[in-house]
Design a protein around this motif. Sequence first.
Motif, PDB file in Angstrom:
ATOM      1  N   ARG A  64       0.797  -1.224   0.000  1.00  0.00           N
ATOM      2  CA  ARG A  64       0.000   0.000   0.000  1.00  0.00           C
ATOM      3  C   ARG A  64       0.836   1.284   0.000  1.00  0.00           C
ATOM      4  O   ARG A  64       0.286   2.372  -0.173  1.00  0.00           O
ATOM      5  CB  ARG A  64      -0.941   0.008   1.204  1.00  0.00           C
ATOM      6  CG  ARG A  64      -2.032  -1.031   1.110  1.00  0.00           C
ATOM      7  CD  ARG A  64      -2.824  -1.153   2.393  1.00  0.00           C
ATOM      8  NE  ARG A  64      -3.873  -2.138   2.266  1.00  0.00           N
ATOM      9  CZ  ARG A  64      -5.146  -1.831   2.040  1.00  0.00           C
ATOM     10  NH1 ARG A  64      -5.535  -0.583   1.934  1.00  0.00           N
ATOM     11  NH2 ARG A  64      -6.045  -2.788   1.914  1.00  0.00           N
ATOM     12  N   THR A  65       2.153   1.150   0.158  1.00  0.00           N
ATOM     13  CA  THR A  65       3.031   2.315   0.176  1.00  0.00           C
ATOM     14  C   THR A  65       2.885   3.097  -1.123  1.00  0.00           C
ATOM     15  O   THR A  65       2.866   2.518  -2.203  1.00  0.00           O
ATOM     16  CB  THR A  65       4.498   1.879   0.379  1.00  0.00           C
ATOM     17  OG1 THR A  65       4.598   1.190   1.621  1.00  0.00           O
ATOM     18  CG2 THR A  65       5.443   3.073   0.399  1.00  0.00           C
ATOM     19  N   ASN A  66       2.771   4.403  -1.004  1.00  0.00           N
ATOM     20  CA  ASN A  66       2.651   5.330  -2.139  1.00  0.00           C
ATOM     21  C   ASN A  66       1.341   5.207  -2.907  1.00  0.00           C
ATOM     22  O   ASN A  66       1.240   5.727  -4.009  1.00  0.00           O
ATOM     23  CB  ASN A  66       3.833   5.180  -3.114  1.00  0.00           C
ATOM     24  CG  ASN A  66       5.151   5.482  -2.452  1.00  0.00           C
ATOM     25  OD1 ASN A  66       5.245   6.394  -1.641  1.00  0.00           O
ATOM     26  ND2 ASN A  66       6.162   4.709  -2.773  1.00  0.00           N
ATOM     27  N   LEU A  67       0.364   4.506  -2.361  1.00  0.00           N
ATOM     28  CA  LEU A  67      -0.945   4.427  -3.001  1.00  0.00           C
ATOM     29  C   LEU A  67      -1.946   5.287  -2.230  1.00  0.00           C
ATOM     30  O   LEU A  67      -2.003   5.222  -1.007  1.00  0.00           O
ATOM     31  CB  LEU A  67      -1.453   2.984  -3.049  1.00  0.00           C
ATOM     32  CG  LEU A  67      -0.681   1.998  -3.910  1.00  0.00           C
ATOM     33  CD1 LEU A  67      -1.279   0.601  -3.780  1.00  0.00           C
ATOM     34  CD2 LEU A  67      -0.685   2.431  -5.372  1.00  0.00           C
ATOM     35  N   GLU A  68      -2.708   6.047  -2.957  1.00  0.00           N
ATOM     36  CA  GLU A  68      -3.777   6.851  -2.356  1.00  0.00           C
ATOM     37  C   GLU A  68      -4.983   5.944  -2.097  1.00  0.00           C
ATOM     38  O   GLU A  68      -5.113   4.882  -2.707  1.00  0.00           O
ATOM     39  CB  GLU A  68      -4.180   7.983  -3.323  1.00  0.00           C
ATOM     40  CG  GLU A  68      -3.048   8.903  -3.726  1.00  0.00           C
ATOM     41  CD  GLU A  68      -2.559   9.766  -2.578  1.00  0.00           C
ATOM     42  OE1 GLU A  68      -3.373  10.101  -1.688  1.00  0.00           O
ATOM     43  OE2 GLU A  68      -1.355  10.104  -2.564  1.00  0.00           O
ATOM     44  N   ASP A  69      -5.876   6.374  -1.218  1.00  0.00           N
ATOM     45  CA  ASP A  69      -7.086   5.598  -0.925  1.00  0.00           C
ATOM     46  C   ASP A  69      -7.899   5.325  -2.195  1.00  0.00           C
ATOM     47  O   ASP A  69      -8.418   4.226  -2.378  1.00  0.00           O
ATOM     48  CB  ASP A  69      -7.961   6.321   0.108  1.00  0.00           C
ATOM     49  CG  ASP A  69      -7.355   6.288   1.502  1.00  0.00           C
ATOM     50  OD1 ASP A  69      -6.456   5.443   1.750  1.00  0.00           O
ATOM     51  OD2 ASP A  69      -7.782   7.095   2.348  1.00  0.00           O
ATOM     52  N   ALA A  70      -7.979   6.324  -3.072  1.00  0.00           N
ATOM     53  CA  ALA A  70      -8.734   6.152  -4.316  1.00  0.00           C
ATOM     54  C   ALA A  70      -8.093   5.077  -5.201  1.00  0.00           C
ATOM     55  O   ALA A  70      -8.799   4.317  -5.871  1.00  0.00           O
ATOM     56  CB  ALA A  70      -8.813   7.478  -5.075  1.00  0.00           C
ATOM     57  N   GLU A  71      -6.769   5.004  -5.203  1.00  0.00           N
ATOM     58  CA  GLU A  71      -6.079   3.983  -5.995  1.00  0.00           C
ATOM     59  C   GLU A  71      -6.336   2.585  -5.426  1.00  0.00           C
ATOM     60  O   GLU A  71      -6.523   1.631  -6.183  1.00  0.00           O
ATOM     61  CB  GLU A  71      -4.578   4.259  -6.030  1.00  0.00           C
ATOM     62  CG  GLU A  71      -4.213   5.498  -6.820  1.00  0.00           C
ATOM     63  CD  GLU A  71      -2.752   5.869  -6.685  1.00  0.00           C
ATOM     64  OE1 GLU A  71      -2.099   6.046  -7.739  1.00  0.00           O
ATOM     65  OE2 GLU A  71      -2.261   5.982  -5.537  1.00  0.00           O
TER      66      GLU A  71
END
Length: 182
Positions: free
Chosen positions: A153-160
């Motif tokens: 999940r690192t560097n991922l936004e909630d929307a992604e």
Amino acid sequence: MRWMRGNAQDSLVISLTKNQSSAIIVRVRTIIGGAMKKDFKISDYLHSLCKEMYRIIGANISKYGITPQQGRIIRFLALNQENPVYQKDVEAFLNIRKSSVSSAIKNLEKSGLITRSHNPEDGRYKRINLTAAGLSIYEETRKNSQLVETKLRTNLEDAEIEFLEKTFQKLKKNLETRRKKC
């Protein structure tokens, strides 16, 4: 790095320093004007991602003398302790053949990590229960699994993440629909 020439495609082989036997093969295709366009294969990326996760988790879980698949069975049982769990439930969760689950369950039982007991209502079914030793392994390996999830999940936004979840659900449905037609 080295190039290997193929028929209509070129393959780029990149050796990883972490594990010399591992390699990522990226297929590229030459298009007009000499520009390169990567052939994006969902199955290749998912396979590579799963293999890398299994390497990380497997390295941690192997010290307990179990396989990643057996670790997933233990996790499933730990998360469903309040419900009766039978072999068919494990088969559905892991999405693997009956014989593979049967073998894994027998090995877990021999190791003292699970027990099986007859269902009082229907003696044909055996309920699978996690032992204290199995629960202990779950608690220890859960920390590593959470680290893997955090890395993913690192560097991922909630929307992604939401988009990925919806996309994976569609991909799974596509394969389930295709399997029924085959």
